[in-house]
Design a protein around this motif. Structure first.
Motif, mmCIF file in Angstrom:
data_model
loop_
_atom_site.group_PDB
_atom_site.id
_atom_site.type_symbol
_atom_site.label_atom_id
_atom_site.label_comp_id
_atom_site.label_asym_id
_atom_site.label_seq_id
_atom_site.Cartn_x
_atom_site.Cartn_y
_atom_site.Cartn_z
ATOM 1 N N GLU A 1 84.641 44.703 74.520
ATOM 2 C CA GLU A 1 84.749 46.202 74.251
ATOM 3 C C GLU A 1 83.588 47.112 74.543
ATOM 4 O OE1 GLU A 1 85.745 46.538 70.228
ATOM 5 O OE2 GLU A 1 87.806 45.891 70.537
ATOM 6 N N LEU A 2 82.422 46.581 74.918
ATOM 7 C CA LEU A 2 81.376 47.327 75.458
ATOM 8 C C LEU A 2 81.549 47.667 76.948
ATOM 9 C CD1 LEU A 2 78.355 45.513 73.587
ATOM 10 C CD2 LEU A 2 79.522 47.880 72.935
ATOM 11 N N LEU A 3 82.481 46.843 77.503
ATOM 12 C CA LEU A 3 82.381 46.967 79.007
ATOM 13 C C LEU A 3 82.594 48.459 79.523
ATOM 14 C CD1 LEU A 3 84.321 43.818 80.363
ATOM 15 C CD2 LEU A 3 81.861 44.434 80.443
ATOM 16 N N PRO A 4 83.498 49.364 78.846
ATOM 17 C CA PRO A 4 83.667 50.481 79.183
ATOM 18 C C PRO A 4 82.329 51.464 79.218
ATOM 19 C CG PRO A 4 85.883 49.902 78.032
ATOM 20 C CD PRO A 4 84.751 48.844 77.960
ATOM 21 N N LEU A 5 81.611 51.118 77.936
ATOM 22 C CA LEU A 5 80.431 51.725 77.625
ATOM 23 C C LEU A 5 79.432 51.531 78.765
ATOM 24 C CD1 LEU A 5 78.582 53.858 75.956
ATOM 25 C CD2 LEU A 5 78.315 51.728 74.365
ATOM 26 N N ILE A 6 79.204 50.052 79.106
ATOM 27 C CA ILE A 6 78.274 49.714 80.020
ATOM 28 C C ILE A 6 78.541 50.368 81.168
ATOM 29 C CG2 ILE A 6 77.503 47.626 81.203
ATOM 30 C CD1 ILE A 6 77.873 46.111 78.722
ATOM 31 N N GLY A 7 79.958 50.468 81.698
ATOM 32 C CA GLY A 7 80.502 50.626 82.992
ATOM 33 C C GLY A 7 80.010 52.328 83.135
ATOM 34 N N LEU A 8 80.297 53.334 82.040
ATOM 35 C CA LEU A 8 80.015 54.456 81.874
ATOM 36 C C LEU A 8 78.500 54.674 82.131
ATOM 37 C CD1 LEU A 8 81.144 57.149 81.476
ATOM 38 C CD2 LEU A 8 80.505 57.120 79.154
ATOM 39 N N LEU A 9 77.722 53.947 81.629
ATOM 40 C CA LEU A 9 76.163 53.800 81.859
ATOM 41 C C LEU A 9 75.777 53.779 83.161
ATOM 42 C CD1 LEU A 9 74.842 52.263 78.570
ATOM 43 C CD2 LEU A 9 74.707 54.674 79.237
ATOM 44 N N ILE A 10 76.444 52.596 83.835
ATOM 45 C CA ILE A 10 75.958 52.349 85.048
ATOM 46 C C ILE A 10 76.297 53.473 86.092
ATOM 47 C CG2 ILE A 10 76.346 50.509 86.840
ATOM 48 C CD1 ILE A 10 76.757 48.505 84.803
ATOM 49 N N PHE A 11 77.860 53.521 86.172
ATOM 50 C CA PHE A 11 78.260 54.413 87.052
ATOM 51 C C PHE A 11 77.906 56.060 86.979
ATOM 52 C CE2 PHE A 11 81.392 50.819 87.010
ATOM 53 C CZ PHE A 11 80.986 50.366 88.183
ATOM 54 N N GLY A 12 77.908 56.392 85.631
ATOM 55 C CA GLY A 12 77.547 57.747 85.091
ATOM 56 C C GLY A 12 76.132 58.083 85.618
ATOM 57 N N PHE A 13 75.164 57.176 85.141
ATOM 58 C CA PHE A 13 73.565 57.494 85.385
ATOM 59 C C PHE A 13 73.559 57.454 86.952
ATOM 60 C CE2 PHE A 13 70.638 57.034 81.704
ATOM 61 C CZ PHE A 13 71.923 57.461 80.877
ATOM 62 N N ARG A 14 74.243 56.296 87.541
ATOM 63 C CA ARG A 14 74.050 56.290 89.128
ATOM 64 C C ARG A 14 74.721 57.632 89.774
ATOM 65 N NH1 ARG A 14 76.012 51.362 92.716
ATOM 66 N NH2 ARG A 14 74.992 51.968 94.793
ATOM 67 N N ILE B 1 71.424 48.666 79.175
ATOM 68 C CA ILE B 1 72.466 47.777 79.048
ATOM 69 C C ILE B 1 71.874 46.658 78.412
ATOM 70 C CG2 ILE B 1 73.946 46.418 80.278
ATOM 71 C CD1 ILE B 1 74.332 48.589 82.367
ATOM 72 N N LEU B 2 70.969 45.920 78.694
ATOM 73 C CA LEU B 2 70.349 44.757 77.994
ATOM 74 C C LEU B 2 70.033 45.113 76.579
ATOM 75 C CD1 LEU B 2 67.556 43.458 80.499
ATOM 76 C CD2 LEU B 2 70.082 42.257 80.222
ATOM 77 N N SER B 3 69.725 46.250 76.177
ATOM 78 C CA SER B 3 69.291 46.740 74.940
ATOM 79 C C SER B 3 70.619 46.822 74.119
ATOM 80 C CB SER B 3 68.826 47.986 74.848
ATOM 81 O OG SER B 3 68.303 48.384 73.617
ATOM 82 N N ILE B 4 71.639 47.476 74.590
ATOM 83 C CA ILE B 4 73.105 47.283 74.010
ATOM 84 C C ILE B 4 73.419 46.093 73.772
ATOM 85 C CG2 ILE B 4 75.114 48.372 74.187
ATOM 86 C CD1 ILE B 4 74.175 50.630 75.608
ATOM 87 N N VAL B 5 73.541 45.088 74.734
ATOM 88 C CA VAL B 5 74.290 43.839 74.567
ATOM 89 C C VAL B 5 73.314 43.091 73.515
ATOM 90 C CG1 VAL B 5 74.726 41.787 75.692
ATOM 91 C CG2 VAL B 5 75.171 43.866 76.933
ATOM 92 N N ALA B 6 71.996 43.075 73.658
ATOM 93 C CA ALA B 6 71.311 42.302 72.806
ATOM 94 C C ALA B 6 71.457 42.836 71.172
ATOM 95 C CB ALA B 6 69.682 42.461 73.118
#
Length: 780
Positions: free
Chosen positions: A278-291, A329-334
C-alpha cells in the motif's frame, strides 16, 4: 368590528411567534442536554493528565460539532429580535417614580406583549451563547494540552545512535522484522489465495496489464505527444510542455496505483506485505513528484529552467534531488517494516541516523547551489558601481542558506539524541523546498496560459498578472506548509472558524461574508457608475450645448456621487452598523481635523471648483506666477500644463482662496498689446496709420472693436506706441505678436522709419595730480 379583527390578527401573530420560538427553544434545549454529557466527559478528560491524545482528538471533534450548532443558534430569530427592540425603543421608556403620570393602558399592554415575545425569543439565544462559550473554552484547553505534548515530544531525548552498544540489538531487530515479513508471506494459505485470485482474476489481470503498460511505457507515450506537438508547432508550446511533463509522472503513478490494486486483489499478500504494498502509490508520488519538480526548477533546457543556473549546476541539483528521494523511500520502507515488530527507540535511531546523514549531505549540496544563484542583472553595476539583487534572488539564496543550516544542525541533533526534533526540521525543510518549487512551476504555467490568451507569448512571464497568480498560489500553499511543519488539521480548521466568525467592532460583528458582500456590492456600484459616465461622455453630453469644461465637471460630480452611493449601499447591504463606530469616529475627528485639515480643505475646494466652475479643463489660467492650460481637476489638486510641456500641481485651496487669472473663461476673445518705438522727429500720424493697417491686416484681429494705436509716452530714446487689438482666439496671442512684429519691421524699412536703440554719453571727471596713464585711459 374592525378593531375586533385587528385584535384577533395580533393575537394570531403573537401565538405564531411564540409557537415558533417555543419550537426553537425546545431544539436548543434538547441539544444542550445531549451536549452536557459530552462536556462533562471532556472536562474530566482535560483534568486527567494521562488521557491519550487520540481520545482528546476524538472528543475535540464532537465538541466542535456541538459548537457549530450553538454558533448557528446564536443568530436565531435575529431579525425578529431586532424588530421587537426597535418597537420598544419607539414606545420610549416606561414612566418611573411616584409622581410620574401613568402611561396609556394600550401602550402598557403593547409593551408587555413585546417584552413577552422578546423574552421568549431570547431564551434559546442565551442558552446557545452560554453553551457556545463553554464549548469554545474546552476546544482551546484541548488544543493547549495537545500542543504542550507535541512540544514535550520534540524536546525529549532518545538513545544516541553513535553509541555502539545499540548497534547489535538494532541489527537483530531489523533481521527479526524482515524475517517475520517473509515468514508471513511463506505461511500464506495457497489454496485460499488461489481461490481469491480466481474470483478476482479479471480485475487482477486488467489492472496488472494496464499498470505495467503505464509504468514502463507511460513516459515514452508522453514524449511522443511532445514530439507530435513540436512537429505541428502547437501554439503555446510552454503550456504543452507543462502538460506533457505532468503526463510523464501521471502515467507511471496511475500504473503503480493499478499494480497496487492488482496485488491486493490477488490474495497472495499477508497483512504485513499488504502494508508495504500500500506504500507503492506514496513511493511513486515521492519519486515522480520530486523528480517532476526538479526537472521544472532545474530543467535541462536553459530557457525552461525556473532558476537560470549553469547546466552543470542544474544537472547536479537534479542528481541530489533524486538522491534525497531514494533515501526518503528507504526510510519509509524501513520504518514500515520495523513498526510491525514494535522496535525500541534505540533501534529506530540507529536505523534512521545514516539515512538522515545522507539526506543532509544531499541537502547541503543543494544549499550550496542555491547560494550561488545570481540573476543576469546583478552582473551589471549601476551608476554608483553597486549591484542590487532582486527579491527573488534574495529568497533563493536565503533558501540555500537555510538548507545549509538545516543540513548541519539536523545530524548533530540526531547524534545528541534529539531524534524527533531533527526529523521535525529536516524532512519538513526538504518538503518545503519541493512545495515552493511546485508553486514556481505552477506560476510559470499560469504565465504561459496568460501569454497564450493575450497573445504576448513568452513576454507575459514578466507581466504583472502572472506575479499576481504567483501570490495567490503562495497563499494557497500556506496551509500545506503549515501541515508539513507539524500543524494539525484541527489547528487549520480552528483558524478558519475564527476567521469565519470575524471580529467585533462596537456592537457589530464583521465576518468575511460581510466583507465579501461589501466588496461585491461596491464593485457593482462602481462599475455601474463608470458605465453611466462612459455613456454620458460618448453618447449624451456631446449632443448637448454644454462646453467641455461643464461636461467634465458633470462627469466628475457624477463619479463622486456614484462612488458615495455605492459605498453607502455596500455598507447597508453588508449589514455593517456604523452607529457603533460613532464614539470611535468622534474620538478620531479631533485628530483628523488637525492632521488632515489641508486635505479636507483641498477636497472641499475641489467640490467648489466643480460646482461653481470658475475654471474648467482646457482653460488658460495664470496662478502663482505659473501660466498654462488646465488639464485635470481632481479631488485634491488641479494639474496645469505649462507652455514648456511641464505639469504644475496646484492645490485646490490655492485656486479658491487665491487670485487666478483665467484668459479663456466663457470665450476665447482676448486683447493683445504690442509696443514699438520710433525715432524722434518721425511723423507720428503716419506711424499711427501704418500700425493700424498692419493690425487690421491680421486675420485673427477683430474688426469690432477695431484695433487701436496709441502714442503712450515720450521715452528716453524713442516715441513709444502701442497697438491694442482684440483677437478671436487669445490662445494665438504669441503667434499674432510675432506676425505683427515681422510686418512692422518690413513696413518701417520700406517707409524709412527708424527704430532707435538706446544711446548714452558717459562723462568722466578726474582730479589733478593723477597719473598720466590714468589720464590717457580717460582720454581714450
Amino acid at each position: 368590528m374592525i378593531a375586533t379583527l385587528r385584535g384577533l390578527l395580533a393575537c394570531g401573530l403573537l401565538a405564531l411567534c411564540l409557537t415558533t420560538a417555543a419550537f426553537a427553544q425546545t431544539d436548543v434545549e434538547e441539544t444542550a442536554e445531549q451536549w452536557d454529557s459530552v462536556a462533562v466527559k471532556a472536562e474530566q478528560s482535560v483534568e486527567e493528565a494521562d488521557t491519550p491524545t487520540s481520545e482528546l482528538d476524538s472528543l475535540r471533534g464532537r465538541i466542535v460539532n456541538y459548537r457549530s450548532e450553538f454558533e448557528a443558534a446564536r443568530t436565531l430569530n435575529a431579525e425578529r429580535i431586532a424588530a421587537l427592540r426597535d418597537q420598544l425603543a419607539a414606545l420610549g421608556t416606561a414612566p418611573e417614580g411616584e409622581n410620574a403620570e401613568p402611561e396609556a393602558p394600550e401602550v402598557a399592554k403593547t409593551r408587555a406583549d413585546i417584552n413577552q415575545q422578546l423574552n421568549t425569543l431570547l431564551a434559546p439565544v442565551q442558552i446557545a451563547e452560554r453553551e457556545f462559550l463553554r464549548a469554545d473554552g474546552l476546544v482551546r484547553e484541548i488544543d493547549k494540552i495537545i500542543r504542550e505534548r507535541q512540544t514535550e515530544r520534540l524536546l525529549r531525548t532518545t538513545p544516541s545512535p553513535l553509541n555502539p552498544a545499540y548497534w547489535g540489538p538494532a541489527l537483530v531487530e531489523m533481521q527479526d522484522a524482515f524475517a517475520a515479513f517473509w515468514q508471513e508471506s511463506a505461511e500464506q494459505d495457497t489454496d485460499s489465495a488461489l481461490n481469491t485470485l480466481e474470483n478476482n482474476l479479471p480485475t487482477v489481470f486488467f489492472a496488472g496489464i494496464a499498470g505495467l503498460l503505464l509504468l514502463f511505457r507511460g513516459r515514452v507515450w508522453a514524449m511522443k505527444i511532445a514530439h507530435t506537438l513540436r512537429v505541428h508547432q502547437a501554439r503555446g508550446m510552454g503550456i504543452w510542455r507543462f502538460v506533457v511533463s505532468l503526463l510523464r509522472i501521471l502515467f507511471p503513478l496511475v500504473g503503480l496505483y493499478l499494480l497496487t490494486i492488482a496485488a491486493r486483489q490477488s490474495g497472495f499478500l499477508g497483512t504485513r506485505a499488504t502494508q508495504v504494498v500500500e506504500l507503492l502509490p506514496l513511493i511513486g508520488l515521492l519519486i515522480f513528484g520530486f523528480r517532476w519538480v526538479s526537472e521544472r526548477v532545474f530543467a535541462r533546457e536553459e530557457d525552461e529552467a525556473l532558476l537560470p543556473l549553469s547546466a552543470q549546476q542544474r544537472k547536479s541539483a537534479r542528481l541530489y534531488v533524486n538522491a534525497i528521494t531514494f533515501v526518503m523511500i528507504l526510510s519509509i520502507v524501513a520504518l514500515t517494516v520495523l513498526e510491525i515488530g514494535d522496535p525500541s527507540l534505540a533501534t529506530r535511531a540507529v536505523v534512521q541516523f545514516p539515512l538522515a546523514v545522507l539526506t543532509s549531505l544531499a541537502l547541503f549540496q543543494i544549499g550550496r547551489i542555491l547560494r550561488s544563484y545570481r540573476e543576469p542583472e546583478e552582473d551589471t553595476p549601476d551608476a554608483d558601481g553597486m549591484t542590487k539583487a532582486s527579491s527573488h534572488a534574495r529568497v533563493v539564496r536565503s533558501a540555500g542558506l537555510g538548507a545549509i543550516a538545516v543540513s548541519v544542525v539536523a545530524p548533530l541533533l540526531y547524534a545528541f539524541g534529539y531524534q524527533d526534533l531533527s526529523d521535525a526540521i529536516l524532512r519538513p525543510y526538504v518538503t518545503t523546498l519541493a512545495v515552493l518549487g511546485l508553486v514556481m512551476a505552477l506560476q510559470r504555467f499560469s504565465a504561459d496560459v496568460y501569454g497564450a490568451i493575450t497573445g504576448q507569448g513568452v513576454a507575459a512571464r514578466e507581466a504583472l498578472m502572472p506575479l499576481f497568480f504567483g501570490l495567490i498560489l503562495l497563499l494557497l500553499a500556506m496551509p500545506v506548509l503549515a501541515l508539513v511543519w507539524g500543524a494539525r488539521v484541527a489547528d487549520l480548521t480552528e483558524l478558519w472558524a475564527a476567521f469565519s466568525r470575524g471580529f467585533t467592532i462596537g456592537e457589530s460583528q464583521i465576518s468575511p461574508s460581510n466583507l465579501l458582500a461589501f466588496a461585491v456590492i461596491f464593485a457593482i456600484g462602481y462599475l455601474l457608475t463608470r458605465l453611466l459616465q462612459g455613456a454620458l461622455r460618448s453618447n449624451v453630453l456631446p449632443k448637448t450645448k454644454i462646453d467641455i469644461g461643464g461636461q467634465n465637471a458633470l462627469l466628475s460630480g457624477l463619479g463622486y456621487v456614484g462612488i458615495f452611493l455605492a459605498a453607502l449601499a455596500a455598507i447597508t447591504g453588508a449589514g455593517i452598523d456604523l452607529s457603533s463606530l460613532a464614539i470611535v469616529a468622534g474620538a478620531l475627528s479631533v485628530g483628523i481635523g488637525f492632521g488632515l485639515q489641508n486635505i479636507v480643505s483641498n477636497f472641499v475646494s475641489g467640490i467648489i471648483l466643480l460646482i461653481e466652475r470658475p475654471i474648467s479643463e482646457g482653460d488658460w489660467i495664470e496662478v502663482g506666477g505659473k501660466s498654462g492650460y488646465v488639464r485635470d481637476i481632481s479631488v485634491r489638486s488641479t494639474r496645469i500644463e505649462t507652455f514648456d510641456r511641464t505639469d504644475v500641481i496646484v492645490p485646490n485651496a490655492d485656486l479658491v482662496s487665491g487670485t487666478v487669472t483665467n484668459f479663456t473663461r466663457g470665450n476665447t476673445v482676448g486683447r493683445v498689446i504690442i509696443s514699438v518705438g520710433v525715432a524722434y522727429g518721425t511723423d507720428t500720424r503716419r506711424v499711427e496709420a501704418i500700425l493700424r493697417e498692419i493690425a487690421e491686416d491680421q486675420p485673427l484681429v477683430l474688426a469690432n472693436p477695431a484695433p487701436n494705436v496709441l502714442l503712450v509716452r515720450f521715452g528716453a530714446d524713442a516715441l513709444e506706441f502701442e497697438i491694442r487689438a482684440f483677437l478671436r482666439d487669445v490662445n494665438w496671442m504669441m503667434s499674432v505678436k510675432s506676425d505683427i512684429n515681422h510686418a512692422i519691421v518690413e513696413r518701417f524699412a520700406a517707409e524709412n522709419i527708424e527704430v532707435p536703440f538706446p544711446q548714452r554719453d558717459v562723462w568722466l571727471r578726474t582730479r589733478a595730480g593723477e597719473k598720466t596713464s590714468k589720464q590717457d585711459g580717460e582720454d581714450s
